[in-house]
Design a protein around this motif. Structure first.
Motif, PDB file in Angstrom:
ATOM      1  N   LEU A 297       0.794  -0.961   0.167  1.00  0.00           N
ATOM      2  CA  LEU A 297       0.266  -0.156  -0.496  1.00  0.00           C
ATOM      3  C   LEU A 297       0.488   1.333   0.238  1.00  0.00           C
ATOM      4  O   LEU A 297       0.364   2.563  -1.298  1.00  0.00           O
ATOM      5  CB  LEU A 297      -1.008   0.165   1.641  1.00  0.00           C
ATOM      6  CG  LEU A 297      -2.214  -1.260   1.445  1.00  0.00           C
ATOM      7  CD1 LEU A 297      -2.326  -1.643   2.584  1.00  0.00           C
ATOM      8  CD2 LEU A 297      -3.400  -0.794  -0.094  1.00  0.00           C
ATOM      9  N   PHE A 298       2.117   0.944   0.653  1.00  0.00           N
ATOM     10  CA  PHE A 298       3.005   2.105   0.583  1.00  0.00           C
ATOM     11  C   PHE A 298       3.630   2.402  -0.642  1.00  0.00           C
ATOM     12  O   PHE A 298       3.368   3.331  -1.107  1.00  0.00           O
ATOM     13  CB  PHE A 298       3.616   2.186   2.068  1.00  0.00           C
ATOM     14  CG  PHE A 298       5.161   2.960   1.507  1.00  0.00           C
ATOM     15  CD1 PHE A 298       5.523   4.456   2.066  1.00  0.00           C
ATOM     16  CD2 PHE A 298       6.411   2.981   0.860  1.00  0.00           C
ATOM     17  CE1 PHE A 298       5.959   4.733   2.030  1.00  0.00           C
ATOM     18  CE2 PHE A 298       7.459   2.875   1.341  1.00  0.00           C
ATOM     19  CZ  PHE A 298       7.522   3.989   1.597  1.00  0.00           C
TER      20      PHE A 298
ATOM     21  N   THR B 151       1.368   4.356  -3.076  1.00  0.00           N
ATOM     22  CA  THR B 151       1.370   5.874  -2.925  1.00  0.00           C
ATOM     23  C   THR B 151       2.307   6.457  -3.290  1.00  0.00           C
ATOM     24  O   THR B 151       2.510   7.685  -4.161  1.00  0.00           O
ATOM     25  CB  THR B 151       1.049   5.863  -1.061  1.00  0.00           C
ATOM     26  OG1 THR B 151      -0.533   5.147  -1.030  1.00  0.00           O
ATOM     27  CG2 THR B 151       0.929   7.518  -0.976  1.00  0.00           C
ATOM     28  N   LEU B 152       3.655   5.768  -3.007  1.00  0.00           N
ATOM     29  CA  LEU B 152       4.454   6.019  -3.633  1.00  0.00           C
ATOM     30  C   LEU B 152       4.909   6.358  -4.338  1.00  0.00           C
ATOM     31  O   LEU B 152       5.663   7.293  -5.420  1.00  0.00           O
ATOM     32  CB  LEU B 152       6.702   5.572  -2.999  1.00  0.00           C
ATOM     33  CG  LEU B 152       7.455   6.173  -2.897  1.00  0.00           C
ATOM     34  CD1 LEU B 152       7.367   7.956  -1.977  1.00  0.00           C
ATOM     35  CD2 LEU B 152       8.350   4.961  -2.118  1.00  0.00           C
TER      36      LEU B 152
ATOM     37  N   GLY C  60       2.807   6.597  -6.959  1.00  0.00           N
ATOM     38  CA  GLY C  60       1.979   7.397  -7.702  1.00  0.00           C
ATOM     39  C   GLY C  60       2.466   9.014  -7.586  1.00  0.00           C
ATOM     40  O   GLY C  60       2.340  10.347  -8.401  1.00  0.00           O
ATOM     41  N   LEU C  61       3.453   9.136  -6.403  1.00  0.00           N
ATOM     42  CA  LEU C  61       4.117  10.418  -6.415  1.00  0.00           C
ATOM     43  C   LEU C  61       5.184  10.830  -6.997  1.00  0.00           C
ATOM     44  O   LEU C  61       5.896  11.339  -7.737  1.00  0.00           O
ATOM     45  CB  LEU C  61       4.038  10.278  -5.391  1.00  0.00           C
ATOM     46  CG  LEU C  61       3.047  10.838  -3.709  1.00  0.00           C
ATOM     47  CD1 LEU C  61       3.859  11.074  -2.324  1.00  0.00           C
ATOM     48  CD2 LEU C  61       2.833  11.766  -4.008  1.00  0.00           C
TER      49      LEU C  61
ATOM     50  N   PHE D  26      -0.699   2.860   6.498  1.00  0.00           N
ATOM     51  CA  PHE D  26      -0.885   1.124   6.330  1.00  0.00           C
ATOM     52  C   PHE D  26      -1.547   0.484   6.752  1.00  0.00           C
ATOM     53  O   PHE D  26      -1.588  -0.726   6.165  1.00  0.00           O
ATOM     54  CB  PHE D  26       0.378   1.901   4.885  1.00  0.00           C
ATOM     55  CG  PHE D  26       0.752   2.694   4.577  1.00  0.00           C
ATOM     56  CD1 PHE D  26      -0.049   3.359   3.242  1.00  0.00           C
ATOM     57  CD2 PHE D  26       1.931   3.833   5.044  1.00  0.00           C
ATOM     58  CE1 PHE D  26       0.824   4.574   2.434  1.00  0.00           C
ATOM     59  CE2 PHE D  26       2.448   4.996   4.912  1.00  0.00           C
ATOM     60  CZ  PHE D  26       1.597   5.408   3.122  1.00  0.00           C
TER      61      PHE D  26
ATOM     62  N   ARG E 132      -5.171   0.613   6.815  1.00  0.00           N
ATOM     63  CA  ARG E 132      -5.439   0.164   5.791  1.00  0.00           C
ATOM     64  C   ARG E 132      -5.749  -1.752   5.378  1.00  0.00           C
ATOM     65  O   ARG E 132      -6.290  -2.118   4.586  1.00  0.00           O
ATOM     66  CB  ARG E 132      -5.095   1.051   4.872  1.00  0.00           C
ATOM     67  CG  ARG E 132      -5.927   2.953   4.681  1.00  0.00           C
ATOM     68  CD  ARG E 132      -5.118   3.509   3.656  1.00  0.00           C
ATOM     69  NE  ARG E 132      -4.616   2.720   1.971  1.00  0.00           N
ATOM     70  CZ  ARG E 132      -3.878   3.021   1.079  1.00  0.00           C
ATOM     71  NH1 ARG E 132      -2.855   4.296   0.859  1.00  0.00           N
ATOM     72  NH2 ARG E 132      -3.478   2.003   0.173  1.00  0.00           N
TER      73      ARG E 132
END
Length: 170
Positions: A130-131, A134-135, A137-138, A162, A165
């Motif tokens: 999950l991390f 997100t990472l 995406g950045l 995280f 979630r």
């Protein structure tokens, strides 16, 4: 090999390359029949024959170029944080080689895709994945190794969203 960002600052030239750029035209004009290899050998011999004082001029110009490059990289790093990190790491190492595998893969132990039920639900994602999503995406160009290092550097409080979630997905 990763593609280099065309907007990234060019690396600073060394003192020898500054000397070579200055003397290549003179050597070529004096010896128009020389090949590229012969010209390079001649310039190398001239460089070797220079005294320390004469080299000092090129060394100081190279130091100035290095300082300008460091300033340009600082500006570039603020504008492109992911690309700057990648650029810095690629200049430190020549190639990335995967470490050799310690154990061979087990034969016949893996489930084949045709043995799996296509309607079975997918397993829940771990907090790290999950991390990672997100990472990515950045910073889409970040490798898993770099992401793993960032995950290890996080505190328990930073990992908590995280973990929650992942627990909710179960």
């Amino acid at each position: 090999r990763r593609k280099k960002d065309p907007n990234a600052p060019k690396a600073a030239q060394t003192s020898f390359f500054l000397f070579q750029a200055e003397h290549r035209v003179k050597v070529k004009e004096a010896n128009p029949t020389m090949t590229v290899t012969e010209i390079a050998k001649e310039i190398g011999a001239q460089w070797k024959a220079l005294s320390e004082e004469e080299r000092g001029v090129y060394n100081s110009r190279a130091k100035e170029a290095k300082a300008r490059h460091a300033e340009a990289m600082a500006v570039y790093a603020t504008e492109h944080p992911c690309d700057a990190q990648e650029h810095a790491e690629s200049s430190k190492r020549k190639s990335i080689e995967a470490p050799p595998s310690k154990t061979p893969p087990a034969r016949g132990k893996r489930k084949r895709p045709q043995d799996r039920d296509p309607n079975a639900p997918k397993p829940a994602q771990s907090p790290f994945f999950l991390f990672l999503a997100t990472l990515r995406g950045l910073c889409p160009k970040m490798t898993s190794t770099e992401a793993g290092a960032k995950w290890k550097a996080l505190t328990k409080e930073e990992k908590e969203p995280f973990n929650r979630r992942a627990a909710d997905d179960l």
